[in-house]
Design an enzyme around this catalytic site. Structure first.
Site, PDB file in Angstrom:
ATOM      1  CB  VAL A  19      -0.981   0.024   1.198  1.00 35.70           C
ATOM      2  CG1 VAL A  19      -1.975   1.169   1.051  1.00 35.70           C
ATOM      3  CG2 VAL A  19      -1.723  -1.279   1.350  1.00 35.70           C
ATOM      4  N   PRO A  20       1.681   1.408  -1.035  1.00 38.15           N
ATOM      5  CG  PRO A  20       2.595   1.436  -3.160  1.00 38.15           C
ATOM      6  CD  PRO A  20       1.815   0.575  -2.210  1.00 38.15           C
ATOM      7  CG  LEU A  21       0.825   8.311   0.632  1.00 34.80           C
ATOM      8  CD1 LEU A  21      -0.567   8.345   0.007  1.00 34.80           C
ATOM      9  CD2 LEU A  21       0.814   8.883   2.033  1.00 34.80           C
TER      10      LEU A  21
END
Length: 157
Positions: A19-21
């Site tokens: 879940v990279p931002l």
């Protein structure tokens, strides 16, 4: 052509729920062009670091020239007003080779689709621990339990 070592493939598959931002900062432009930049950045991540296509969390900020400050010649790289800064917060642990493949693929896509000069693409990766993410509901889901497919990977290694 992008090549991965076996260790990189295993690492990428273990990180597939990162879940990279992603934060993308660029000069003011059309909403369509900003979306195309975001699409290229996301595709590069899917292609190189094992992010699933549906794992997309991006913040795109457009700025006036006085709001986006960068050195036009730092490290001998000639930057223009087409400068784009991309900061990706993701789980730590990828090899230099995987990171370099990401940088290369991102600049290739941006150049091919939007004529962005590779010199104008500045990328910063911020590696964090799994418990540094909350996917919502005020919980640290990755610290509480890994998804079943990641549990299976741990048992087989």
């Amino acid at each position: 052509m992008i090549f991965f070592s076996f260790a990189d493939i295993v690492m990428a598959s273990k990180q597939e729920t990162d879940v990279p931002l992603v934060r993308i900062s660029l000069m003011k432009t059309s909403a369509e062009r900003a979306r195309q930049v975001a699409d290229a950045v996301h595709e590069a991540m899917v292609d190189t670091i094992g992010i699933p296509a549906e794992d997309r969390f991006q913040i795109v900020s457009m700025h006036e020239p006085h709001e986006l400050i960068y050195d036009a010649t730092f490290y001998g790289i000639e930057r223009s007003d087409g400068f784009i800064a991309v900061q990706i917060t993701l789980a730590a642990g990828r090899s230099t080779e995987v990171k370099t493949n990401l940088y290369r693929r991102m600049t290739e896509l941006l150049k091919a689709r939007l004529q962005v000069r590779p010199e104008d693409v500045f990328v910063s990766l911020v590696g964090v621990a799994p418990d540094d993410f909350s996917l919502g509901n005020g919980r640290a889901q990755f610290a509480e339990a890994l998804p079943p497919h990641l549990q299976a990977l741990q048992k087989s290694s």
